[in-house]
Scaffold this motif. Structure first.
Motif, PDB file in Angstrom:
ATOM      1  N   LEU A 322      -9.306   2.347   1.704  1.00 39.62           N
ATOM      2  CA  LEU A 322      -8.523   1.862   0.278  1.00 39.62           C
ATOM      3  C   LEU A 322      -8.689   3.185  -0.623  1.00 39.62           C
ATOM      4  CD1 LEU A 322     -10.312  -1.482  -0.556  1.00 39.62           C
ATOM      5  CD2 LEU A 322      -8.123  -1.282   0.293  1.00 39.62           C
ATOM      6  N   SER A 323      -9.574   4.171  -0.713  1.00 39.33           N
ATOM      7  CA  SER A 323      -9.335   5.206  -1.503  1.00 39.33           C
ATOM      8  C   SER A 323      -8.259   5.924  -0.745  1.00 39.33           C
ATOM      9  CB  SER A 323     -10.834   5.970  -1.418  1.00 39.33           C
ATOM     10  OG  SER A 323     -10.729   7.054  -2.251  1.00 39.33           O
ATOM     11  N   ASN A 324      -8.043   6.096   0.341  1.00 36.31           N
ATOM     12  CA  ASN A 324      -6.903   7.035   0.628  1.00 36.31           C
ATOM     13  C   ASN A 324      -5.783   6.443   0.315  1.00 36.31           C
ATOM     14  OD1 ASN A 324      -5.437   8.704   2.804  1.00 36.31           O
ATOM     15  ND2 ASN A 324      -5.011   6.761   3.779  1.00 36.31           N
ATOM     16  N   LEU A 325      -5.414   5.165   0.327  1.00 39.64           N
ATOM     17  CA  LEU A 325      -4.325   4.382   0.019  1.00 39.64           C
ATOM     18  C   LEU A 325      -4.004   4.514  -1.704  1.00 39.64           C
ATOM     19  CD1 LEU A 325      -3.810   1.105   1.610  1.00 39.64           C
ATOM     20  CD2 LEU A 325      -3.369   3.275   2.587  1.00 39.64           C
ATOM     21  N   ARG A 326      -5.051   4.621  -2.296  1.00 40.68           N
ATOM     22  CA  ARG A 326      -4.900   4.800  -3.886  1.00 40.68           C
ATOM     23  C   ARG A 326      -4.640   5.983  -3.910  1.00 40.68           C
ATOM     24  NH1 ARG A 326      -9.606   1.094  -4.009  1.00 40.68           N
ATOM     25  NH2 ARG A 326     -11.022   2.888  -3.918  1.00 40.68           N
ATOM     26  N   ASN A 327      -5.074   7.071  -3.392  1.00 44.93           N
ATOM     27  CA  ASN A 327      -4.776   8.495  -3.669  1.00 44.93           C
ATOM     28  C   ASN A 327      -3.124   8.785  -3.197  1.00 44.93           C
ATOM     29  OD1 ASN A 327      -7.159   9.345  -4.563  1.00 44.93           O
ATOM     30  ND2 ASN A 327      -7.940   9.673  -2.616  1.00 44.93           N
ATOM     31  N   ARG A 328      -2.867   8.049  -2.178  1.00 42.10           N
ATOM     32  CA  ARG A 328      -1.478   8.194  -1.543  1.00 42.10           C
ATOM     33  C   ARG A 328      -0.452   7.833  -2.750  1.00 42.10           C
ATOM     34  NH1 ARG A 328      -0.847  10.066   3.755  1.00 42.10           N
ATOM     35  NH2 ARG A 328       1.446  10.433   3.184  1.00 42.10           N
ATOM     36  N   VAL A 329      -0.749   6.598  -3.229  1.00 44.87           N
ATOM     37  CA  VAL A 329       0.205   6.080  -4.187  1.00 44.87           C
ATOM     38  C   VAL A 329       0.120   6.848  -5.541  1.00 44.87           C
ATOM     39  CG1 VAL A 329       0.091   3.833  -5.853  1.00 44.87           C
ATOM     40  CG2 VAL A 329      -0.184   3.464  -3.274  1.00 44.87           C
ATOM     41  N   SER A 330      -0.909   7.177  -5.825  1.00 44.09           N
ATOM     42  CA  SER A 330      -1.039   8.082  -7.159  1.00 44.09           C
ATOM     43  C   SER A 330      -0.349   9.492  -6.977  1.00 44.09           C
ATOM     44  CB  SER A 330      -2.626   8.534  -7.477  1.00 44.09           C
ATOM     45  OG  SER A 330      -3.243   7.456  -7.697  1.00 44.09           O
ATOM     46  N   TYR A 331      -0.167   9.857  -5.772  1.00 50.82           N
ATOM     47  CA  TYR A 331       0.449  11.167  -5.640  1.00 50.82           C
ATOM     48  C   TYR A 331       1.937  10.830  -5.005  1.00 50.82           C
ATOM     49  CZ  TYR A 331      -3.555  13.521  -7.179  1.00 50.82           C
ATOM     50  OH  TYR A 331      -4.739  14.168  -7.934  1.00 50.82           O
ATOM     51  N   ALA A 332       2.307   9.502  -4.894  1.00 51.25           N
ATOM     52  CA  ALA A 332       3.830   9.368  -4.107  1.00 51.25           C
ATOM     53  C   ALA A 332       4.890  10.084  -5.010  1.00 51.25           C
ATOM     54  CB  ALA A 332       3.949   7.971  -4.204  1.00 51.25           C
ATOM     55  N   GLY A 333       5.816  10.703  -4.270  1.00 49.34           N
ATOM     56  CA  GLY A 333       6.754  11.228  -5.162  1.00 49.34           C
ATOM     57  C   GLY A 333       7.670  10.221  -5.337  1.00 49.34           C
ATOM     58  N   ASP A 334       9.037  10.898  -6.122  1.00 55.28           N
ATOM     59  CA  ASP A 334      10.157   9.952  -6.282  1.00 55.28           C
ATOM     60  C   ASP A 334      11.012   9.771  -5.349  1.00 55.28           C
ATOM     61  OD1 ASP A 334      11.908   8.229  -7.857  1.00 55.28           O
ATOM     62  OD2 ASP A 334      12.783   9.842  -8.886  1.00 55.28           O
ATOM     63  N   PHE A 335      11.745   8.798  -5.232  1.00 52.37           N
ATOM     64  CA  PHE A 335      12.759   8.227  -3.978  1.00 52.37           C
ATOM     65  C   PHE A 335      13.733   7.729  -4.207  1.00 52.37           C
ATOM     66  CE2 PHE A 335       9.525   5.003  -4.123  1.00 52.37           C
ATOM     67  CZ  PHE A 335      10.409   3.741  -3.937  1.00 52.37           C
TER      68      PHE A 335
END
Length: 670
Positions: A322-335
């Motif tokens: 879950l922490s990995n998903l939260r981190n990936r969401v936080s740093y997700a780029g624009d698209f």
């Protein structure tokens, strides 16, 4: 059928039982002696005994080798497996160890799957003498037959030994579907031996699904996932996910024998999946690695569902995921076109109460149309519905439901296709209770797509099974009678040789699907769609040779050349089943220069994963360019052996595949 070779047979078991015993804690008696006994299987050799003892203030251990042998030691050398029609030999060695010498008699008896060329031998053994006997054997049908040997020593003592000689059909299986309409008030249909016509005896498996579950042939898809022969993280997850919801169906099909078979299978999948998790919580496809955001979300989705179903998922591993998903969401780029993994992660986090409602609203309002698949739009809708944002959720489901056609037939980082996405939209829309999803239309669309497909991927199967589960409230069917008896449930395993008469006693017409799996008696010819594959044998010096006649103990280099005829990037699986007379000699992929004498080899691919099994070579390769693979085999058993085709397939667009011809390998004594 689907996802590839539909499952090769399980790896052949050992020809003899292994010697292993653990006593557990044993109390000593008043004299400090502990007695332990166990039954030895047929065994001649050295057994290592190990013991550990302790008291309140001391601990110690000891080990000793003990020689175990009969008066006449019988050793057996046999092929690791055979294919139906293979001809080989079983080498039996009798050695006098102690006791009287003289006339010794050997009697052999084999199961019906094998034909033995000789069943009785009488020899004379002198002091310490050894005699070798070569017993011809021919494989008939698939199974795990045994050869039982009784040796009568000169003084009349009877010694028994049993060896197992597995018979496997390692050619790809096929799947056939027969949709059966049963009209109301007495409609009948009879299933007989014709259901297995054209299949090798012993390889056939069939399932019958009646009523609502027949819309998507849930039993057939569960069977196909169970037979799937490969085991990356995505495939392991896809095989286990439906078992969270279809335990009764899986049990009725015999997929998970034993009272706790489902639990064992799911727990094993969880353990295997977590072995590919990194310290940061990410998951690799074949080993611990990071970077595949969509795979991270998919695996965490499964772990979340498994926890909700009561399975033990270690807290530390799950929190890391879950922490990995939260981190990936936080740093997700624009698209402007994409975000498939982001939407999936948001849905999983929302289910666990870890998503930020502000993120969900922003992506729905500002980026709803930009998500690159209908499944991603539905996943964001599902996340919003979990947080009570039904208006925004319905808007996302409406967009997802209206989207038709596939944006690309090439590489997709989310392992998907239009069929997979449609099944996902239906699943999530029904689960969320959204009226924006036209369940009836999507159901018909999925059923039509499956009817037109010869092959489907693991992703397409698992999401369709989830859709069927979401649609069904009570799948029990009481209006169907089988051989005059009310059918128990909606799914029935059909065995080869059974004759079943179905009768619909209800007031409404009912559909049934009979799905049959098995290895065809007539193999498919060489050919391909999008790919071509060629298998060539070379001497260690680089001279091309035919495997039709090879001397025993000869080492050969197998080179597999794959010609890519489409420009799309793909996750490819190469599967080369061995003839029974060969074994892989050097368990590694070869490249020019690896061994001085092999500098003639062409440049070979960097495989993401390779397996050197006892009956086949498997490799996963990503790419869109021609490539080659090479490995070494040794001819080990004399005889005439069936040589299955080598295969290559796009794992997530399995309609793109190719195969070589089948052949025959003859191994002769030097």
């Amino acid at each position: 059928s689907g996802g590839g070779a539909l499952g090769a047979s399980p790896a052949p078991p050992p020809i003899e039982d292994l010697v292993a015993f653990f006593s557990g804690v044993v109390e000593t008696d008043a004299d400090g002696v502990a007695k332990v006994s166990f039954d030895l299987p047929d065994f001649n050799g050295t057994v290592r005994l190990m013991a550990t003892g302790w008291t309140a203030n001391a601990v110690g251990s000891v080990e000793k080798d003990v020689l175990v042998r009969d008066p006449v030691v019988v050793s057996v050398s046999a092929p690791r497996f055979l294919s139906p029609g293979d001809e080989s030999r079983v080498l039996v060695e009798l050695a006098h160890a102690f006791g009287p010498v003289g006339e010794t008699k050997l009697v052999l008896n084999g199961d019906a799957e094998l034909t033995l060329g000789e069943t009785e031998k009488t020899i004379t053994l002198g002091e310490g003498e050894q005699v070798r006997l070569s017993i011809p054997v021919t494989a008939q049908t698939v199974g795990d037959p045994e050869i039982r040997m009784v040796t009568t020593t000169p003084d009349g003592k009877r010694l028994t030994k049993t060896v197992r000689l597995p018979v496997r059909a390692n050619d790809p299986m096929i799947a056939r579907q027969n949709r059966i309409p049963l009209v109301a008030d007495g409609g009948t249909f009879t299933i007989d031996e014709s259901a297995f016509a054209g299949l090798l005896p012993g390889t056939g498996r069939a399932s019958l699904v009646v009523g609502p579950l027949a819309t998507f042939d849930t039993a057939g898809m569960l069977n196909q996932l169970d037979l799937y022969p490969y085991g990356c993280t995505e495939q392991t997850t896809s095989r286990a996910m439906p078992l969270l919801y279809y335990s009764d169906v899986a049990k009725s099909l015999g997929l998970v024998p034993g009272g706790n078979g489902i639990e064992t299978r799911v727990n094993g999948a969880i353990e295997r999946i977590l072995s590919n998790q990194t310290g940061s919580g990410a998951f690799g496809l074949w080993r611990p690695s990071s970077g595949d955001f969509w795979l991270d979300a998919y695996v965490t989705d499964f772990l979340s569902r498994a926890r909700q179903a009561g399975y033990d998922v270690p807290d530390r591993a799950f929190e890391a995921a879950l922490s990995n998903l939260r981190n990936r969401v936080s740093y997700a780029g624009d698209f402007d076109d994409g975000g498939e993994a982001l939407a999936y992660a948001l849905m999983v986090l929302a289910r666990e109460g870890s998503a930020a409602i502000g993120d969900l609203r922003y992506y729905a309002d500002a980026k709803g149309e930009a998500f690159g698949s209908s499944l991603a739009k539905a996943q964001l809708g599902a996340a919003l519905a979990l947080y009570g944002e039904q208006r925004r959720a319905d808007a996302m489901f409406r967009m997802a439901s209206a989207e038709t056609g596939e944006r690309t037939r090439g590489w997709r980082g989310d392992y998907g296709t239009t069929l997979r996405d449609t099944a996902g939209v239906l699943t999530l829309g029904v689960e969320a209770g959204s009226e924006a999803v036209d369940a009836k239309r999507l159901t018909a669309q999925i059923a039509d797509d499956f009817a037109e497909r010869k092959y489907t991927s693991t992703q397409e199967k698992v999401w369709t099974l989830l859709a069927a589960n979401a649609l069904l409230k009570d799948a029990a069917t009481t209006s169907i009678r089988v051989n005059g008896t009310a059918m128990d449930g909606s799914v029935l395993e059909v065995l080869d040789g059974q004759k079943l008469t179905l009768e619909n006693t209800g007031e409404e017409a009912v559909s049934a699907i009979l799905t049959t799996f098995g290895v065809p008696t007539e193999p498919e010819p060489a050919g391909g769609n999008g790919y071509a594959i060629q298998r060539t044998y070379f001497t260690m010096e680089g001279d091309e040779v035919s495997p039709e006649e090879v001397a025993r103990d000869t080492r050969l280099v197998v080179v597999l050349d794959v010609d890519v005829q489409r420009s799309a990037q793909a996750r490819l699986m190469v599967d080369d089943a061995l003839p029974a007379g060969f074994e892989i000699d050097n368990p590694s992929l070869l490249r020019a220069g690896d061994i001085a004498s092999l500098d003639w080899l062409p440049e070979t691919a960097n495989a993401q994963h390779a397996e050197f099994r006892s009956d086949r070579f498997i490799a996963a390769v990503d790419g869109a360019q021609d490539f080659s693979l090479a490995y070494i085999v040794r001819a080990i058993s004399p005889g005439v052996f069936h040589h299955p085709a080598a295969l290559v397939e796009d794992m997530y667009r399995p309609e793109f595949r190719a195969r070589t011809t089948v052949g025959t390998v003859t191994v002769v004594e030097e």
